[in-house]
Design a protein around this motif. Structure first.
Motif, PDB file in Angstrom:
ATOM      1  N   HIS A   1       0.748  -1.227  -0.064  1.00 43.03           N
ATOM      2  CA  HIS A   1      -0.141   0.031  -0.106  1.00 43.03           C
ATOM      3  C   HIS A   1       0.888   1.400   0.050  1.00 43.03           C
ATOM      4  CE1 HIS A   1       0.889  -0.456   4.188  1.00 43.03           C
ATOM      5  NE2 HIS A   1       0.513   0.732   4.319  1.00 43.03           N
ATOM      6  N   LYS A   2       2.212   1.000   0.017  1.00 42.93           N
ATOM      7  CA  LYS A   2       3.108   2.258   0.182  1.00 42.93           C
ATOM      8  C   LYS A   2       3.758   2.690  -1.286  1.00 42.93           C
ATOM      9  CE  LYS A   2       3.937   2.112   4.853  1.00 42.93           C
ATOM     10  NZ  LYS A   2       5.030   2.807   6.071  1.00 42.93           N
ATOM     11  N   ILE A   3       3.571   1.975  -2.285  1.00 47.56           N
ATOM     12  CA  ILE A   3       3.687   2.247  -3.311  1.00 47.56           C
ATOM     13  C   ILE A   3       3.264   3.516  -3.946  1.00 47.56           C
ATOM     14  CG2 ILE A   3       3.763   1.396  -6.018  1.00 47.56           C
ATOM     15  CD1 ILE A   3       3.889  -1.340  -4.898  1.00 47.56           C
ATOM     16  N   GLY A   4       4.348   4.462  -4.622  1.00 49.15           N
ATOM     17  CA  GLY A   4       3.737   5.841  -4.753  1.00 49.15           C
ATOM     18  C   GLY A   4       3.898   7.087  -3.749  1.00 49.15           C
ATOM     19  N   GLU A   5       4.273   6.491  -2.722  1.00 46.95           N
ATOM     20  CA  GLU A   5       4.339   7.400  -1.548  1.00 46.95           C
ATOM     21  C   GLU A   5       5.480   8.087  -1.727  1.00 46.95           C
ATOM     22  OE1 GLU A   5       2.159   5.265   2.226  1.00 46.95           O
ATOM     23  OE2 GLU A   5       4.242   5.825   2.368  1.00 46.95           O
ATOM     24  N   ARG A   6       5.830   9.266  -1.180  1.00 44.18           N
ATOM     25  CA  ARG A   6       7.211  10.143  -1.181  1.00 44.18           C
ATOM     26  C   ARG A   6       7.527  10.037   0.215  1.00 44.18           C
ATOM     27  NH1 ARG A   6       8.247  15.792  -4.367  1.00 44.18           N
ATOM     28  NH2 ARG A   6      10.301  16.307  -3.077  1.00 44.18           N
ATOM     29  N   GLN A   7       8.675   9.604   0.376  1.00 49.09           N
ATOM     30  CA  GLN A   7       9.373   9.239   1.757  1.00 49.09           C
ATOM     31  C   GLN A   7      10.595   9.834   1.799  1.00 49.09           C
ATOM     32  OE1 GLN A   7       9.095   5.122   2.450  1.00 49.09           O
ATOM     33  NE2 GLN A   7       6.986   4.898   2.489  1.00 49.09           N
ATOM     34  N   ARG A   8      11.050  10.454   2.976  1.00 49.57           N
ATOM     35  CA  ARG A   8      12.565  10.873   3.211  1.00 49.57           C
ATOM     36  C   ARG A   8      13.262   9.880   4.032  1.00 49.57           C
ATOM     37  NH1 ARG A   8      13.090  16.255   6.879  1.00 49.57           N
ATOM     38  NH2 ARG A   8      12.166  17.047   4.922  1.00 49.57           N
ATOM     39  N   VAL A   9      14.399   9.461   3.733  1.00 48.44           N
ATOM     40  CA  VAL A   9      15.107   8.042   3.906  1.00 48.44           C
ATOM     41  C   VAL A   9      16.360   8.489   4.469  1.00 48.44           C
ATOM     42  CG1 VAL A   9      13.524   6.468   2.763  1.00 48.44           C
ATOM     43  CG2 VAL A   9      15.741   7.629   1.942  1.00 48.44           C
ATOM     44  N   LEU A  10      16.955   7.799   5.375  1.00 43.52           N
ATOM     45  CA  LEU A  10      18.322   7.946   5.770  1.00 43.52           C
ATOM     46  C   LEU A  10      19.206   6.838   5.064  1.00 43.52           C
ATOM     47  CD1 LEU A  10      20.584   9.463   7.382  1.00 43.52           C
ATOM     48  CD2 LEU A  10      19.858   8.230   9.390  1.00 43.52           C
ATOM     49  N   VAL A  11      20.251   7.182   4.440  1.00 48.82           N
ATOM     50  CA  VAL A  11      21.145   5.982   3.714  1.00 48.82           C
ATOM     51  C   VAL A  11      22.527   5.703   4.689  1.00 48.82           C
ATOM     52  CG1 VAL A  11      22.345   5.632   1.650  1.00 48.82           C
ATOM     53  CG2 VAL A  11      20.441   6.918   1.415  1.00 48.82           C
ATOM     54  N   THR A  12      22.503   4.364   4.804  1.00 47.41           N
ATOM     55  CA  THR A  12      23.430   4.035   6.043  1.00 47.41           C
ATOM     56  C   THR A  12      24.694   2.907   5.515  1.00 47.41           C
ATOM     57  OG1 THR A  12      21.948   2.622   7.131  1.00 47.41           O
ATOM     58  CG2 THR A  12      22.272   5.005   7.962  1.00 47.41           C
ATOM     59  N   GLU A  13      24.037   2.087   4.433  1.00 44.20           N
ATOM     60  CA  GLU A  13      24.917   0.989   4.104  1.00 44.20           C
ATOM     61  C   GLU A  13      24.659   0.414   2.744  1.00 44.20           C
ATOM     62  OE1 GLU A  13      24.007  -2.351   6.623  1.00 44.20           O
ATOM     63  OE2 GLU A  13      21.968  -1.494   7.188  1.00 44.20           O
ATOM     64  N   GLU A  14      25.260  -0.406   2.330  1.00 44.30           N
ATOM     65  CA  GLU A  14      25.263  -1.223   1.097  1.00 44.30           C
ATOM     66  C   GLU A  14      24.345  -2.417   1.022  1.00 44.30           C
ATOM     67  OE1 GLU A  14      28.205  -1.135  -2.468  1.00 44.30           O
ATOM     68  OE2 GLU A  14      28.662  -2.903  -1.075  1.00 44.30           O
ATOM     69  N   SER A  15      23.699  -2.692   0.204  1.00 46.25           N
ATOM     70  CA  SER A  15      22.833  -3.964   0.184  1.00 46.25           C
ATOM     71  C   SER A  15      24.056  -5.315   0.136  1.00 46.25           C
ATOM     72  CB  SER A  15      21.709  -4.132  -0.792  1.00 46.25           C
ATOM     73  OG  SER A  15      22.471  -3.991  -1.935  1.00 46.25           O
ATOM     74  N   PHE A  16      23.458  -6.440   0.606  1.00 47.74           N
ATOM     75  CA  PHE A  16      24.271  -7.456   0.483  1.00 47.74           C
ATOM     76  C   PHE A  16      24.631  -8.035  -0.760  1.00 47.74           C
ATOM     77  CE2 PHE A  16      21.964  -8.620   4.616  1.00 47.74           C
ATOM     78  CZ  PHE A  16      23.270  -8.617   5.382  1.00 47.74           C
ATOM     79  N   ASP A  17      24.004  -7.750  -1.887  1.00 46.86           N
ATOM     80  CA  ASP A  17      24.027  -7.927  -3.236  1.00 46.86           C
ATOM     81  C   ASP A  17      25.190  -6.929  -3.858  1.00 46.86           C
ATOM     82  OD1 ASP A  17      22.181  -6.137  -3.494  1.00 46.86           O
ATOM     83  OD2 ASP A  17      20.742  -7.523  -4.727  1.00 46.86           O
TER      84      ASP A  17
END
Length: 612
Positions: free
Chosen positions: A465-481
């Motif tokens: 239900h969150k697709i299309g939302e505008r969100q503020r996010v904090l970037v902290t790391e790299e994904s496993f892949d």
């Protein structure tokens, strides 16, 4: 010396480790084909008779000397200099070895591992990620479940097979230090991590050391080692702060209680100072952790909300605070204040509240000190006061005495609340706990219940239900892949964003365009404002944090001691290298003198014979 032979025997100097090889010198060769023997009972008529006609004449020897080409022995200068400036590879001088650290378990344990790494690196040890090249393995264990201890035990066996020095830490050896597979190994207790350098040094010297005591002040138990110790953060952007150790519960299945003990909290001002220091070092996210954060302060006359309000004051814009696990009994009396704090823009609207079972009878057997209604009250209140809050919880499947009806009540709870973050654990009886002595649920039943509950958890998608939302996010790391950067939104929900290096450690705005079971994907918006949480540049990966003036002084004294030891070793090494040419020079002089004396003795005996 009846045959006129002179030998220089092997000389060895064990103290310096220098071996002078054997050299032979013969005044007269005992070769019957080229030279007649001159025994003691045979007298020559003329001294010239000792030279045969087959021997080369003096002029021949002079001619041959012109055609001698000296052979120069080249020395590997680079290797020589390296050997001169470096101690031997098997040196037992502390502070120069490579150490590999492996940590299992919770964020509290990870924080302990970071502190131990920082202290060791500050004293000169090299922390390596390559286990095979390490001289010593520091294994930081978890005692919550059997599989974690099995991994720990297997790592000890592997280290022994590879002849590594070993130091053990964490909850397993603290709770049961007398287990057979721990015999003869060095152990550092969970409250003694500030003495890890001492334990490592003694272990490298070949000693077995065990420090398992508790930190106390005037008889009162402290939270543990000081918070201002050096540390190396696994992620330079995230600071893990343990606000207290131990807990007030006595759960029948818990082994951690045996290791961490009763509740002991750190003072508020020390925790705030640690947070300030972290932000000054470029940290943008702080995790508060302990065995039960909700019980914080009860032993020192304060509370969790008091601490959180003090911390909120020092969090810069663009940085975030995440609260760790809290059990229902201790959060109930602070619900109003907790709702206000979790609504703060610099605090994640996230709380981890373990329920373990939705059956009151099972909770009684677990000695959890709350009922299912208490848990629901906490969740319902926070969901109402903090819209969108993420509630994470834990469930144990197959606890002793759990019936099918008990399990179905747990299934209904999951279906009702659809927890976006759910930790499902099959019950493992831990040695020494009351639950280990109870009548066990068959293994197959435990496995099936774990599987069934996992299927329920995967039957819903919490982020569609969150697709299309505008969100503020904090970037902290790299994904496993390594394909994305990992960020978190206000509710500590995972959002994957493109790998733009300028985003790391920053807060950006994204549009959510995809969702999965455990994540969303976001595309940064073109007009997004990027928030920088700290004016300080983050520490480099592996860089040491928190080198206080006091610690620098202690470090200086230690390094001077090590330096003197190294200098003495190098002086001994240089002296040993100088000893070889000096001994050979003395040897040359001795040989020449021996030749002269032998000739005089021979001539003197001949003259006596002639005059007689």
């Amino acid at each position: 010396m009846c045959h006129g032979e002179l030998h220089l025997k092997s000389l060895q100097f064990p103290e310096s480790g220098v071996l002078i090889v054997q050299e032979d010198w013969r005044l007269i060769a005992n070769n019957q084909e080229k030279m007649p023997s001159a025994t003691c009972d045979t007298f020559l008529d003329d001294i010239e008779d000792i030279v045969s006609q087959e021997d080369s004449k003096p002029q021949d020897r002079h001619f041959a000397r012109k055609h001698v080409i000296p052979k120069v022995r080249r020395r590997n200068t680079q290797k020589y200099l390296q050997d001169e400036n470096s101690p031997p590879s098997d040196s037992t001088i502390p502070g120069i070895q490579k150490i590999w650290i492996r940590t299992w378990g919770c964020s509290h344990n990870n924080s302990d591992g970071e502190y131990m790494a920082g202290q060791l690196a500050a004293y000169g040890y090299k922390i390596t990620e390559n286990a095979s090249e390490a001289d010593l393995w520091l294994l930081n264990s978890c005692t919550v479940k059997n599989p974690a201890e099995d991994h720990f035990r297997n790592s000890i066996k592997k280290a022994q097979e590879e002849n590594k020095k070993i130091v053990l830490a964490g909850c397993v050896p603290q709770a049961q230090p007398r287990q057979d597979y721990l015999k003869g190994l060095s152990i550092i207790g969970v409250q003694q991590i500030d003495r890890v350098v001492e334990v490592v040094e003694e272990t490298i010297k070949g000693h077995s050391v065990r420090l398992l005591g508790q930190k106390k002040d005037n008889g009162k138990r402290l939270g543990g080692a000081r918070l201002d110790l050096p540390k190396i953060r696994k992620n330079p952007l995230i600071e893990i702060i343990s606000i207290n150790t131990g807990c007030l519960n006595a759960c029948t299945y818990c082994k951690t209680k045996h290791a961490r003990g009763n509740l002991a909290s750190y003072p508020v001002d020390e925790l705030v100072d640690r947070a300030k220091q972290s932000f000054q070092e470029g940290v943008c996210e702080i995790w508060l952790t302990s065995e039960d954060t909700g019980a914080y302060g009860r032993d020192i006359g304060t509370s969790l909300p008091v601490l959180l309000w003090k911390l909120v004051e020092v969090i810069p814009e663009g940085a975030m605070l995440r609260l760790g696990m809290t059990n229902p009994p201790y959060i109930l009396e602070h619900l109003e204040e907790m709702a206000k704090i979790l609504s703060h823009p610099r605090v994640y609207a996230f709380l981890h509240v373990p329920v373990q079972s939705a059956s009151d009878s099972v909770l009684v057997d677990m000695k959890r000190e709350y009922c299912v209604a208490d848990f629901k009250r906490v969740v319902d209140f926070l969901k109402d006061k903090v819209p969108g809050i993420t509630i994470a919880t834990d469930i144990i499947c197959g606890f002793p005495g759990e019936t099918d009806q008990d399990f179905q009540e747990t299934v209904k709870l999951v279906e009702e609340y659809k927890f976006p973050s759910l930790f499902i654990n099959q019950f493992y009886p831990r040695p020494g706990t009351p639950a280990a002595k109870m009548e066990q649920v068959p293994a197959q039943v435990k496995k099936q219940r774990t599987k069934d509950l996992s299927q329920v958890f995967h039957s819903y998608n919490p982020y569609d239900h969150k697709i299309g939302e505008r969100q503020r996010v904090l970037v902290t790391e790299e994904s496993f892949d390594s394909k994305f950067y990992v960020a978190h939104n206000r509710f500590y929900e995972q959002v994957l964003v493109p790998k733009n290096p300028t985003f790391m450690g920053k807060m950006v705005e994204v549009n959510v365009y995809e969702s999965g079971k455990h994540f969303m994907k976001g595309q940064p918006v073109s007009d997004a404002k990027v928030y920088t949480p700290s004016i300080s540049k983050p520490l480099a990966k592996g860089e040491i944090s928190g080198l206080t003036e006091e610690f620098r002084n202690r470090l200086g004294n230690h390094l001077n001691s090590v330096s003197h030891t190294l200098d003495a070793t190098q002086r001994d090494s240089a002296s040993s290298r100088m000893a070889l040419p000096l001994q050979r020079l003395h040897q040359d002089c001795a040989l020449r003198m021996s030749v002269v004396l032998a000739l005089f003795a021979f001539l003197f005996a001949f003259l006596i014979k002639v005059y007689n």
